[in-house]
Design a protein around this motif. Structure first.
Motif, PDB file in Angstrom:
ATOM      1  N   LYS A  61       0.853  -1.194   0.000  1.00  0.00           N
ATOM      2  CA  LYS A  61       0.000   0.000   0.000  1.00  0.00           C
ATOM      3  C   LYS A  61       0.884   1.238   0.000  1.00  0.00           C
ATOM      4  N   HIS A  62       0.360   2.300  -0.542  1.00  0.00           N
ATOM      5  CA  HIS A  62       1.094   3.563  -0.544  1.00  0.00           C
ATOM      6  C   HIS A  62       0.856   4.283   0.778  1.00  0.00           C
ATOM      7  N   LYS A  63       1.853   5.010   1.214  1.00  0.00           N
ATOM      8  CA  LYS A  63       1.723   5.771   2.453  1.00  0.00           C
ATOM      9  C   LYS A  63       0.855   6.995   2.181  1.00  0.00           C
ATOM     10  N   ILE A  64      -0.151   7.149   3.019  1.00  0.00           N
ATOM     11  CA  ILE A  64      -1.058   8.288   2.887  1.00  0.00           C
ATOM     12  C   ILE A  64      -0.397   9.495   3.555  1.00  0.00           C
ATOM     13  N   ILE A  65      -0.307  10.569   2.820  1.00  0.00           N
ATOM     14  CA  ILE A  65       0.236  11.818   3.371  1.00  0.00           C
ATOM     15  C   ILE A  65      -0.954  12.667   3.798  1.00  0.00           C
ATOM     16  N   PHE A  95       2.012   3.307   9.613  1.00  0.00           N
ATOM     17  CA  PHE A  95       2.520   2.769   8.358  1.00  0.00           C
ATOM     18  C   PHE A  95       3.900   2.164   8.585  1.00  0.00           C
ATOM     19  N   VAL A  96       4.122   0.960   7.998  1.00  0.00           N
ATOM     20  CA  VAL A  96       5.424   0.300   8.057  1.00  0.00           C
ATOM     21  C   VAL A  96       5.900   0.130   6.615  1.00  0.00           C
ATOM     22  N   ALA A  97       7.033   0.762   6.291  1.00  0.00           N
ATOM     23  CA  ALA A  97       7.576   0.667   4.937  1.00  0.00           C
ATOM     24  C   ALA A  97       8.069  -0.752   4.666  1.00  0.00           C
ATOM     25  N   ASP A  98       7.868  -1.211   3.440  1.00  0.00           N
ATOM     26  CA  ASP A  98       8.316  -2.536   3.022  1.00  0.00           C
ATOM     27  C   ASP A  98       9.808  -2.486   2.736  1.00  0.00           C
ATOM     28  N   LYS A  99      10.526  -3.500   3.158  1.00  0.00           N
ATOM     29  CA  LYS A  99      11.979  -3.552   2.966  1.00  0.00           C
ATOM     30  C   LYS A  99      12.362  -3.976   1.547  1.00  0.00           C
ATOM     31  N   GLU A 100      11.453  -4.639   0.823  1.00  0.00           N
ATOM     32  CA  GLU A 100      11.771  -5.202  -0.484  1.00  0.00           C
ATOM     33  C   GLU A 100      11.317  -4.342  -1.658  1.00  0.00           C
ATOM     34  N   LYS A 101      10.196  -3.640  -1.515  1.00  0.00           N
ATOM     35  CA  LYS A 101       9.652  -2.890  -2.643  1.00  0.00           C
ATOM     36  C   LYS A 101       8.994  -1.605  -2.163  1.00  0.00           C
ATOM     37  N   ASP A 102       8.600  -0.763  -3.112  1.00  0.00           N
ATOM     38  CA  ASP A 102       7.944   0.499  -2.763  1.00  0.00           C
ATOM     39  C   ASP A 102       6.643   0.239  -2.028  1.00  0.00           C
TER      40      ASP A 102
END
Length: 150
Positions: A61-65, A95-102
């Motif tokens: 999922k994209h991070k919502i700003i 939100f937790v950023a993915d380590k492998e992809k955007d």
């Protein structure tokens, strides 16, 4: 000539050796059953290909700003929790950023609020969990389910 007839002629042809014991080499020891079976094991020419396809199919999922107004509401909620007396149980979506992809994923944590670490700008729960404040998208005070409401 039938198939049975062919078998009989082959039996006559090899009659002198058909009942002899299986030959064993003096130079080479007999191969174990496991080693023999390994010769016929399936060969995976594309090692890791299946995992790569699964990773490619995995959605993020994209991070919502949030806009400035929402950030102000979140800051107000944080301020209220920091100023409160006693233990406060909170529910926090972040939100937790993915380590492998955007992209990444949204997680929910519940626990007892401990403090805001001013050096790292993390919200710290009593159990030691730390959540970056800039990744928080929702924060609310909840009733602590572990307390007996008598």
């Amino acid at each position: 000539m039938s198939v049975y007839g062919k078998f009989e002629s082959a039996e006559k042809k090899y009659k002198d050796i058909i009942d002899l014991p299986h030959p064993t080499s003096r130079k080479h020891p007999r191969m174990s059953l496991e080693a023999r079976a390994a010769q016929f094991a399936p060969f995976a020419a594309l090692t890791g290909h299946k995992e790569e396809l699964q990773e490619e199919r995995r959605l993020t999922k994209h991070k919502i700003i949030q806009d400035e107004g929402y950030r102000e509401e979140l800051d107000y909620a944080l301020d209220h929790i920091c100023q409160s007396e006693g233990e406060i149980c909170i529910r926090c979506e972040y939100f937790v950023a993915d380590k492998e992809k955007d992209g990444g994923d949204y997680k929910i944590a519940t626990g007892i609020f401990k403090r805001i670490d001013s050096e790292t700008n993390h919200l710290v729960l009593k159990d030691g969990m730390e959540i970056p404040v800039e990744d928080i998208v929702e924060l609310e005070e909840i009733e602590d389910p572990t307390l007996d409401n008598v």
